[in-house]
Design a protein around this motif. Sequence first.
Motif, PDB file in Angstrom:
ATOM      1  N   PRO A  97       9.642  -6.814  -1.313  1.00 38.74           N
ATOM      2  CA  PRO A  97      10.182  -6.867   0.038  1.00 38.74           C
ATOM      3  C   PRO A  97       8.937  -6.034   1.024  1.00 38.74           C
ATOM      4  CG  PRO A  97      11.611  -5.190  -0.964  1.00 38.74           C
ATOM      5  CD  PRO A  97      10.585  -5.864  -2.116  1.00 38.74           C
ATOM      6  N   VAL A  98       8.374  -6.954   1.809  1.00 32.98           N
ATOM      7  CA  VAL A  98       7.259  -6.134   2.446  1.00 32.98           C
ATOM      8  C   VAL A  98       7.740  -5.660   3.795  1.00 32.98           C
ATOM      9  CG1 VAL A  98       6.177  -8.240   3.503  1.00 32.98           C
ATOM     10  CG2 VAL A  98       4.480  -6.258   3.032  1.00 32.98           C
ATOM     11  N   GLN A  99       8.632  -6.288   4.233  1.00 34.16           N
ATOM     12  CA  GLN A  99       9.442  -5.623   5.523  1.00 34.16           C
ATOM     13  C   GLN A  99      10.685  -6.568   5.752  1.00 34.16           C
ATOM     14  OE1 GLN A  99       6.108  -6.816   8.420  1.00 34.16           O
ATOM     15  NE2 GLN A  99       7.727  -7.942   9.693  1.00 34.16           N
ATOM     16  N   TYR A 100      11.532  -5.797   6.802  1.00 36.62           N
ATOM     17  CA  TYR A 100      12.945  -6.402   6.942  1.00 36.62           C
ATOM     18  C   TYR A 100      13.008  -6.484   8.691  1.00 36.62           C
ATOM     19  CZ  TYR A 100      14.322  -4.613   2.345  1.00 36.62           C
ATOM     20  OH  TYR A 100      14.133  -4.350   1.011  1.00 36.62           O
ATOM     21  N   GLU A 101      13.035  -5.494   9.334  1.00 33.92           N
ATOM     22  CA  GLU A 101      13.008  -5.658  10.839  1.00 33.92           C
ATOM     23  C   GLU A 101      11.677  -5.472  11.393  1.00 33.92           C
ATOM     24  OE1 GLU A 101      15.122  -2.459  13.069  1.00 33.92           O
ATOM     25  OE2 GLU A 101      15.012  -1.352  11.285  1.00 33.92           O
ATOM     26  N   GLY A 102      10.694  -5.176  10.771  1.00 28.42           N
ATOM     27  CA  GLY A 102       9.437  -5.009  11.371  1.00 28.42           C
ATOM     28  C   GLY A 102       8.785  -3.564  10.924  1.00 28.42           C
ATOM     29  N   ILE A 103       7.408  -3.300  10.673  1.00 28.68           N
ATOM     30  CA  ILE A 103       6.875  -2.348   9.979  1.00 28.68           C
ATOM     31  C   ILE A 103       7.033  -0.991  11.083  1.00 28.68           C
ATOM     32  CG2 ILE A 103       4.751  -1.167   9.436  1.00 28.68           C
ATOM     33  CD1 ILE A 103       3.772  -3.764   8.284  1.00 28.68           C
TER      34      ILE A 103
END
Length: 359
Positions: free
Chosen positions: A26-32
């Motif tokens: 997972p690189v991001q969910y809601e934003g970095i």
Amino acid sequence: MKEIALTNKHISLGAKMVPFAGYNMPVQYEGINAEHATVRQGVGVFDVSHMGEFILKGENALDLIQRVTSNDASKLYDGKIQYSCLPNEDGGIVDDLLVYRIDEKTYMLVVNASNIEKDWNWIQKYNTQGVEMHNISDKTSLLAVQGPKAAEALQSLTEVDLASMEYYTFVKGQFAGVDNVLISATGYTGAGGFEIYFDNEHADKIWDAIFEAGAELGIKPIGLGARDTLRLEMGFCLYGNDIDDTTSPIEAGLGWITKFTKNFTNSEALKAQKEAGVKSKLVGFEMIDRGIPRHDYEIVDAEGNKIGRVTSGTQSPSLQKAIGMGYVAKEFAKEGSEIYISIRNNKVKAKLVKFPFYK
């Protein structure tokens, strides 16, 4: 591509999944930026189960570690952790790693995901005295719970007094009703927190328990994108960017983990380099003019002559300015010096600053 135990959990939470070091992560969910702020101000959970774990056991385990790592592992005691690196024979670094002393004859090494096989083969090459080696990477999950509210979020799940744990120590105990969980306090964000190591079979139970326990504190899942911006604000090296097979620990500012009180791989050459002085140094810089430095951009002087290269760079969410790390010729490596980053053939002004960027 390898899957981690919680892949489906991340997908169900809307994570953007990307290939990273051979794993689907997972690189991001809601934003970095939002995730970055959660960790700096509250508490967030990174799944870093792609990291590698080796167990080294036996009478000669410490001797093997002393021969392959740069730091002095004889200083460790039970429950203590050390940051170190595996020097290669040509002046560079095979990997950076953590060494955990479980007891006098048992150690755990935590290595980077991209280097698991390389590191295993490297250590095995020097294992001439029959040290028992176990690669437990594929069966081990690792969650990093980071942020100033981490201890408060997790305390109800364990009898270990988390708030009193010293930096770079660990304990084994019960966590979320699961026995034999290893809880450590190292961190790669500069925001404080804990790492939780456990067998894959307990992944869903432990993940759910952490999110239930931390719900009132606004705990959130955090991707690898924010992990990178957080570590960069602290000036922490990332293997493959800031250190690699061609960079020496002395050039990288890792002299503090390079102890010449013992013999290790290439120690004579590294000692000579330290005494003679390095030709280039890893430095931190802040952009003065607008522009974001990226990996491998050239660093130039006022006349446009190349004096180095960028290894990591980003727009810092906490500082609201662009920052970076890179190697420059030592004569340009003075704090406060002005340098230029070559961005699309334009010289963009920056100045050298001390680590960490985020105080």
